[in-house]
Design a protein around this motif. Structure first.
Motif, PDB file in Angstrom:
ATOM      1  N   GLY A 186      -7.828  -8.158  -2.228  1.00 36.09           N
ATOM      2  CA  GLY A 186      -7.849  -7.425  -0.962  1.00 36.09           C
ATOM      3  C   GLY A 186      -7.486  -5.965  -1.152  1.00 36.09           C
ATOM      4  O   GLY A 186      -8.113  -5.070  -0.589  1.00 36.09           O
ATOM      5  N   ARG A 210      -1.987   4.504  -7.717  1.00 36.70           N
ATOM      6  CA  ARG A 210      -3.032   3.618  -7.214  1.00 36.70           C
ATOM      7  C   ARG A 210      -3.743   2.965  -8.375  1.00 36.70           C
ATOM      8  O   ARG A 210      -4.863   3.318  -8.711  1.00 36.70           O
ATOM      9  N   TYR A 262      -7.325   0.294  -3.154  1.00 35.44           N
ATOM     10  CA  TYR A 262      -6.102   0.351  -3.943  1.00 35.44           C
ATOM     11  C   TYR A 262      -6.306  -0.653  -5.066  1.00 35.44           C
ATOM     12  O   TYR A 262      -7.206  -1.465  -5.017  1.00 35.44           O
ATOM     13  N   THR A 290       0.791   4.016  -2.881  1.00 35.57           N
ATOM     14  CA  THR A 290       0.499   5.421  -2.596  1.00 35.57           C
ATOM     15  C   THR A 290       1.598   6.291  -3.182  1.00 35.57           C
ATOM     16  O   THR A 290       1.343   7.388  -3.684  1.00 35.57           O
ATOM     17  N   ALA A 291       2.835   5.788  -3.127  1.00 38.79           N
ATOM     18  CA  ALA A 291       3.947   6.579  -3.635  1.00 38.79           C
ATOM     19  C   ALA A 291       3.950   6.637  -5.159  1.00 38.79           C
ATOM     20  O   ALA A 291       4.247   7.671  -5.735  1.00 38.79           O
ATOM     21  N   PHE A 292       3.616   5.533  -5.820  1.00 36.67           N
ATOM     22  CA  PHE A 292       3.841   5.495  -7.267  1.00 36.67           C
ATOM     23  C   PHE A 292       2.567   5.494  -8.099  1.00 36.67           C
ATOM     24  O   PHE A 292       2.570   5.919  -9.244  1.00 36.67           O
ATOM     25  N   PHE A 341     -10.253  -4.212  -2.716  1.00 38.59           N
ATOM     26  CA  PHE A 341     -11.317  -4.052  -1.721  1.00 38.59           C
ATOM     27  C   PHE A 341     -11.049  -2.826  -0.855  1.00 38.59           C
ATOM     28  O   PHE A 341     -11.970  -2.102  -0.484  1.00 38.59           O
ATOM     29  N   LEU A 342      -9.775  -2.586  -0.534  1.00 41.66           N
ATOM     30  CA  LEU A 342      -9.417  -1.439   0.309  1.00 41.66           C
ATOM     31  C   LEU A 342      -9.387  -0.137  -0.476  1.00 41.66           C
ATOM     32  O   LEU A 342      -9.160   0.929   0.086  1.00 41.66           O
ATOM     33  N   ILE A 375       0.832  -1.202   0.000  1.00 37.52           N
ATOM     34  CA  ILE A 375       0.000   0.000   0.000  1.00 37.52           C
ATOM     35  C   ILE A 375       0.869   1.256   0.000  1.00 37.52           C
ATOM     36  O   ILE A 375       0.594   2.215  -0.730  1.00 37.52           O
ATOM     37  N   ALA A 376       1.958   1.242   0.786  1.00 35.05           N
ATOM     38  CA  ALA A 376       2.865   2.393   0.776  1.00 35.05           C
ATOM     39  C   ALA A 376       3.468   2.563  -0.611  1.00 35.05           C
ATOM     40  O   ALA A 376       3.554   3.684  -1.138  1.00 35.05           O
ATOM     41  N   PHE A 377       3.858   1.465  -1.223  1.00 35.36           N
ATOM     42  CA  PHE A 377       4.428   1.505  -2.574  1.00 35.36           C
ATOM     43  C   PHE A 377       3.438   2.110  -3.559  1.00 35.36           C
ATOM     44  O   PHE A 377       3.782   2.973  -4.374  1.00 35.36           O
TER      45      PHE A 377
END
Lengths: 343, 332
Positions: free
Chosen positions: A279, A202, A285, A198-200, A282-283, A194-196
């Motif tokens: 998943g 979605r 992303y 958000t950075a690059f 679903f969130l 998720i961090a990856f």
């Protein structure tokens, strides 16, 4: 032909006849014959074949038919009724005019349509924007299979390289690479991806890349442990003595001889990655609306669980069936490739 | 003593891993596009305000300076202030961690309590109907998305049958006055357990299935060993072989997996917390990432990194308890 020599060393005390029998138990042809006899693997293959067919239908439907329709191909032939997205089922992308939202599946009723059971027009009902659930499931299959295979491919290729280099060279190279792999393991998987993303970015592409990178350690560790044993084999030493370059020894001798467990892991990993990316979608992303991915469908179904619970059921069933297919095939392959279990 | 020395050595070896976790998270959070200050102050902050905030959190410094400063702060056990919540990172973590721990502990308990018997029975009755049922359950368990199980449980048990609640998780240590319909601590605990049922099954099913598969194959391997055959030849009863000879030896692979799964289960916790609207660590991290609250992201991943490292070492040490032949004299 690449044969699994590392297993034969375990039997070196036996007589020549037994040796020959062991030799016959490895290799691609033997694996295929085992898979053909194994009902588990066959069931897996059947399910994967089925889902791939569905994905292909969606692919043909969304691209070929679209193009044919643009050039007016259907006008003369009268076969437009076979275009899933156009006629029998509503378009999976565009909201149709006068759509009936959250229809129940064929023959069933729900809170919104207590007196009007679902019809064959929408065998599995419609979603919150009146789109046909079945056709979206079809399109979702295409996405799931693609993301599962691509993300596993990334992890497998990079992980195999990292693991092979680490195992072959040993020493500080091994230490550094394995510590790096351990680091990736130490960060919770979903958080890392998720961090990856958000950075690059979605979207599905970065979901595949992110999941691929985050699962490199799985393959790297697996192939490394195999390489450690293959490295000591006589044929590697012979290649080295013959002056073959390290890169070629790794790519031509070490990797092919360590490949069996990687193949098993890759098959299982496709299923795991389909679950992970569902998943992520679903969130919020991964696939973004209106892309008909299964995880994204489940995410939007959360708001309609009371009026039409069916909407929440189907995408999950689709994920379950697909992943069961890859797990069955993976288990079957493992049984076929590991001669110990068959003894 | 050797065990202590071993643990200390392993801890030293894990320093690069923890450093790696810090570095990766630092670079990733820095790469997130957007400005954390504008998230804090709204879309159009005045230049002075923004500059003041930047100076306060050191955001006006170049990347490598911030990185080194952060490392120094970590060594001093200072994890900084959350940009978004405006409270110390440690306080925010301490507030959310118990919730997620409760969820993880209950789901792992559920998984182990069901998986170990299932695996053992499955191995004992290999290729009998019981085995087939247990294998199919395990296969479906590892193939089902956990969040979907959560949705199905909510539809079935919270909406249709109204047996278990789907939201408003209560902590068992909450004060009775803060909990609806509870006057004693015991009632609070019961309410908490009642609320925990669905999230526990949601998060625990995957673990349960994975553990069952490992337990079964591990038991099968042990039951095929020479010493088991010998015991059988001596006429030792099957039950006794299972209890006394096979069971303990078959637990090593399971212990390894339980140790490794501890941090990875957090991923499942993110999904479970989202489905059941639980305010735990999982949702905290996601919120922090989305708000570029980089100190909070760093603090939480660092904590999980340390938990992972310690978990692996504890797992290694517990091998000796299960298998006395394992010795730690020879550190590699």
């Amino acid at each position: 032909m690449a044969t699994d020599t590392s297993t034969s060393t375990k039997f070196d005390v036996r007589d020549a006849e037994a040796e020959e029998k062991v030799e016959a138990r490895v290799g691609l042809r033997y694996t295929l014959s085992q898979v053909r006899r194994d009902p588990t693997a066959l069931a897996g293959l059947f399910i994967i074949g089925l889902t791939t067919t569905v994905a292909l239908i969606a692919f043909v439907d969304s691209t070929v038919f679209e193009q044919l329709s643009k050039i007016g191909f259907f006008a003369n032939l009268g076969v437009e009724k076979y275009w899933l997205a156009k006629t029998f089922w509503y378009s999976p992308v565009h909201e149709p005019a006068g759509a009936e939202i959250l229809r129940p599946p064929f023959g069933l009723t729900n809170e919104l349509y207590p007196n009007r059971p679902g019809t064959l027009d929408h065998p599995l009902g419609t979603d919150h924007r009146g789109r046909d659930v079945l056709s979206r499931l079809f399109y979702g299959t295409q996405i799931a299979i693609t993301v599962g295979i691509v993300s596993t491919g990334i992890a497998m290729i990079l992980g195999t390289l990292v693991g092979a280099v680490a195992g072959y060279y040993g020493g500080w190279v091994d230490d550094a690479l394995m510590r790096a792999a351990e680091t990736l393991f130490a960060i919770p998987f979903l958080v890392l991806v998720i961090a990856f993303m958000t950075a690059f970015g979605r979207n599905l592409m970065f979901a595949m890349i992110g999941v691929g990178i985050a699962t490199i350690p799985t393959f790297a560790r697996l192939i490394r442990s195999r390489v450690l044993s293959v490295r000591e084999e006589d044929f590697i030493e012979a290649a080295r003595a013959a002056g073959v370059r390290d890169r070629n020894i790794i790519l031509r001798h070490v990797v092919p001889n360590s490949f069996a467990p990687v193949l098993v892991q890759a098959t299982l990993q496709v299923g795991i990655n389909i679950l992970i990316i569902a998943g992520l979608s679903f969130l919020g992303y991964g696939a973004q609306p209106p892309t008909p991915s299964w995880g994204q469908m489940l995410s939007s179904s959360r708001n309609y669980m009371l009026p039409n619970p069916w909407f929440s059921i189907w995408p999950g069933v689709a994920i379950l069936v697909t992943v069961v297919g890859f797990n069955l095939l993976g288990d079957g392959l493992r049984d076929a490739l590991d001669p110990r279990i068959n003894n | 003593m050797s065990r202590l020395r071993y643990a200390a050595g392993r801890l030293l070896q894990s320093i690069p891993v923890v450093l790696g976790v810090i570095t990766i998270t630092f670079l990733l959070t820095d790469a997130i596009p957007g400005d954390p200050v504008s998230i804090m102050l709204g879309p159009s902050p005045s230049a002075q305000q923004a500059a003041a905030i930047r100076a306060k959190f050191g955001l006006d410094q170049p990347l490598h300076v911030r990185y080194v400063n952060y490392l120094i702060d970590v060594i001093r056990l200072d994890f900084g202030q959350s940009l978004y919540y405006g409270v110390p990172v440690t306080q925010k973590i301490l507030e959310r961690l118990p919730v997620t721990l409760l969820l993880l502990v209950s789901s792992f308990t559920f998984a182990l309590v069901t998986a170990v018997p299932l695996g053992v029975i499955s191995a004992k009755r290999r290729n009998k109907p019981t085995d087939h049922v247990s294998r199919i359950v395990a296969l479906f368990g590892v193939s089902t998305p956990s969040f979907w199980i959560g949705l199905m449980l909510i539809i079935l048990f919270a909406y249709k049958i109204r047996l278990f609640p789907a939201t408003d998780l209560v902590m068992p240590w909450a004060h009775p006055s803060a909990v609806d319909g509870a006057s004693t601590q015991l009632e609070v605990v019961l309410t908490a357990l009642h609320h925990l049922v669905l999230p526990t099954i949601t998060l625990g099913t995957l673990q349960m299935a994975a553990f069952t598969r490992i337990e079964r194959s591990s038991m099968l391997e042990v039951l095929g060993q020479e010493y088991v055959k010998l015991a059988r030849a001596y006429g030792v009863s099957e039950g006794k072989i299972l209890r006394k000879h096979a069971f303990r030896n078959a637990q090593l692979p399971l212990i390894t997996i339980v140790g490794l799964q501890l941090t990875q289960a957090l991923g499942g916790a993110v999904l479970t917390e989202t489905v059941f609207s639980i305010n735990g660590m999982g949702r905290l991290i996601i919120t922090a990432i989305n708000n570029q609250d980089y100190l909070l992201v760093m603090g939480t991943t660092l904590m999980f990194g340390v938990v992972f490292v310690v978990g692996v070492i504890v797992t290694d040490l517990s091998y000796a308890y299960v298998d006395p032949r394992v010795s730690y004299d020879d550190t590699d």
